[in-house]
Design an enzyme around this catalytic site. Structure first.
Site, PDB file in Angstrom:
ATOM      1  N   HIS A  76      -6.659  10.049   2.094  1.00 51.04           N
ATOM      2  CA  HIS A  76      -5.305   9.835   1.565  1.00 51.04           C
ATOM      3  C   HIS A  76      -5.436   9.041   0.266  1.00 51.04           C
ATOM      4  CE1 HIS A  76      -1.319   8.417   0.834  1.00 51.04           C
ATOM      5  NE2 HIS A  76      -1.521   7.221   1.340  1.00 51.04           N
ATOM      6  N   GLU A 101      -1.738   3.123   7.428  1.00 57.24           N
ATOM      7  CA  GLU A 101      -1.435   4.558   7.608  1.00 57.24           C
ATOM      8  C   GLU A 101      -2.198   5.170   8.778  1.00 57.24           C
ATOM      9  OE1 GLU A 101       0.991   5.849   6.379  1.00 57.24           O
ATOM     10  OE2 GLU A 101       1.372   5.009   4.384  1.00 57.24           O
TER      11      GLU A 101
HETATM   12  P1  13P Z   1      -3.732   0.412   3.539  1.00 53.91           P
HETATM   13  O1  13P Z   1      -4.433  -0.611   2.663  1.00 53.91           O
HETATM   14  O2  13P Z   1      -3.037  -0.243   4.707  1.00 53.91           O
HETATM   15  O3  13P Z   1      -4.681   1.521   3.943  1.00 53.91           O
HETATM   16  O4  13P Z   1      -2.553   1.064   2.720  1.00 53.91           O
HETATM   17  C1  13P Z   1      -2.790   1.686   1.498  1.00 53.91           C
HETATM   18  C2  13P Z   1      -1.874   2.821   1.250  1.00 53.91           C
HETATM   19  O5  13P Z   1      -2.123   3.549   0.332  1.00 53.91           O
HETATM   20  C3  13P Z   1      -0.702   3.074   2.086  1.00 53.91           C
HETATM   21  O6  13P Z   1      -0.184   4.329   1.805  1.00 53.91           O
END
Ligand code: 13P
Length: 191
Positions: free
Chosen positions: A95, A76
Site C-alpha cells: 500500500h 491499515e
Molecule cells: P501506518 O504507519 O499505520 O502503516 O499508516 C500509514 C498509512 O499510509 C495509512 O494509510
C-alpha cells in the site's frame, strides 16, 4: 509445521525500504505485508522506513490479533487482512501513496490505462474504491469490493494498493501503477 517468520520479517522490511527508495511513499506512509500460512507479517505503524528494523515487523493472525514482533501493526492492518481473507491467491500487499496515482484517486473514478504494457498488467482501467476513512473496516471492505479479482486498486483521496504472489511482484506492480498514472497524465497533456 510452522515456518520460521524471521526471514519473512527481513523481506517485509526490505520491501518497505525499497518502496520508499523508489519514491512510492515518504517518511512512514504506506505499508507492506506478506502472508505466511495463517500469519500476516506487516510493517509497524509510524516508523520511518529508514529506521525500520526487521524485529519491528509485526505478526498478526487473520483476525488482526498480534502474534509477535516488537512494534504495533500498521493502522491499515484491516485493509491487509480483509484482502487476504477474500483472496487466498494473494500472498503479498503493498500500500503506497505514490503521487500521480494518488492524484487520480483524488479526482477520477478510475485510472484509464493508456499504454500496452499497462493493459497487459492491469487491463483497461484500474478502479478507484469508494471513499472511506483510513484504518477502518469500511475502507477495507470498499477496497476488497473494488479490487475484485484484480491486482491493483486505488483508494479514493488516499493512495494505492497492489497485490501479488510475492513481495517482489506486489512492489513491482505498485511501481508500474505509478508509471501508468504518470503516462496517463503525460498523454492527456500531449492530447
Ligand atoms: P501506518 O504507519 O499505520 O502503516 O499508516 C500509514 C498509512 O499510509 C495509512 O494509510
Amino acid at each position: 509445521m510452522t515456518r520460521s517468520l524471521r526471514p519473512w520479517r527481513e523481506r517485509v522490511a526490505e520491501t518497505a525500504r525499497e518502496m520508499a527508495a523508489r519514491g512510492l511513499v515518504r517518511g512512514s506512509s504506506g505499508n507492506v505485508s506478506v502472508r505466511v500460512d495463517d500469519a500476516v507479517l506487516i510493517t509497524p505503524t509510524h516508523i520511518p522506513y529508514r529506521y525500520l528494523q526487521a524485529r519491528q515487523v509485526v505478526a498478526i493472525d487473520l483476525g488482526g490479533k498480534a502474534l509477535s514482533g516488537s512494534g504495533r501493526p500498521s493502522s491499515e492492518w484491516r485493509l491487509h487482512v480483509a484482502i487476504y481473507r477474500a483472496r487466498p491467491d494473494v500472498r503479498a500487499i503493498v500500500h503506497a501513496h505514490s503521487p500521480y496515482a494518488t492524484a487520480v484517486a483524488v479526482s477520477l473514478p478510475e485510472l484509464p490505462v493508456a499504454h500496452d504494457e499497462g493493459g497487459l498488467l492491469f487491463g483497461r482501467a484500474i478502479p478507484v474504491a469508494r471513499h472511506a476513512p483510513p484504518g477502518t473496516w469500511d475502507l477495507a471492505h470498499a477496497a476488497v469490493a473494488a479490487l475484485g479479482g484484480g491486482n491493483a486498486v486505488l483508494l479514493a483521496r488516499h493512495g494505492t494498493v497492489a497485490v501479488g504472489l510475492t513481495l517482489r511482484q506486489a512492489l513491482a506492480l505498485a511501481e508500474k501503477l505509478e508509471e501508468t498514472a504518470q503516462l496517463f497524465f503525460s498523454s492527456r497533456f500531449l492530447g
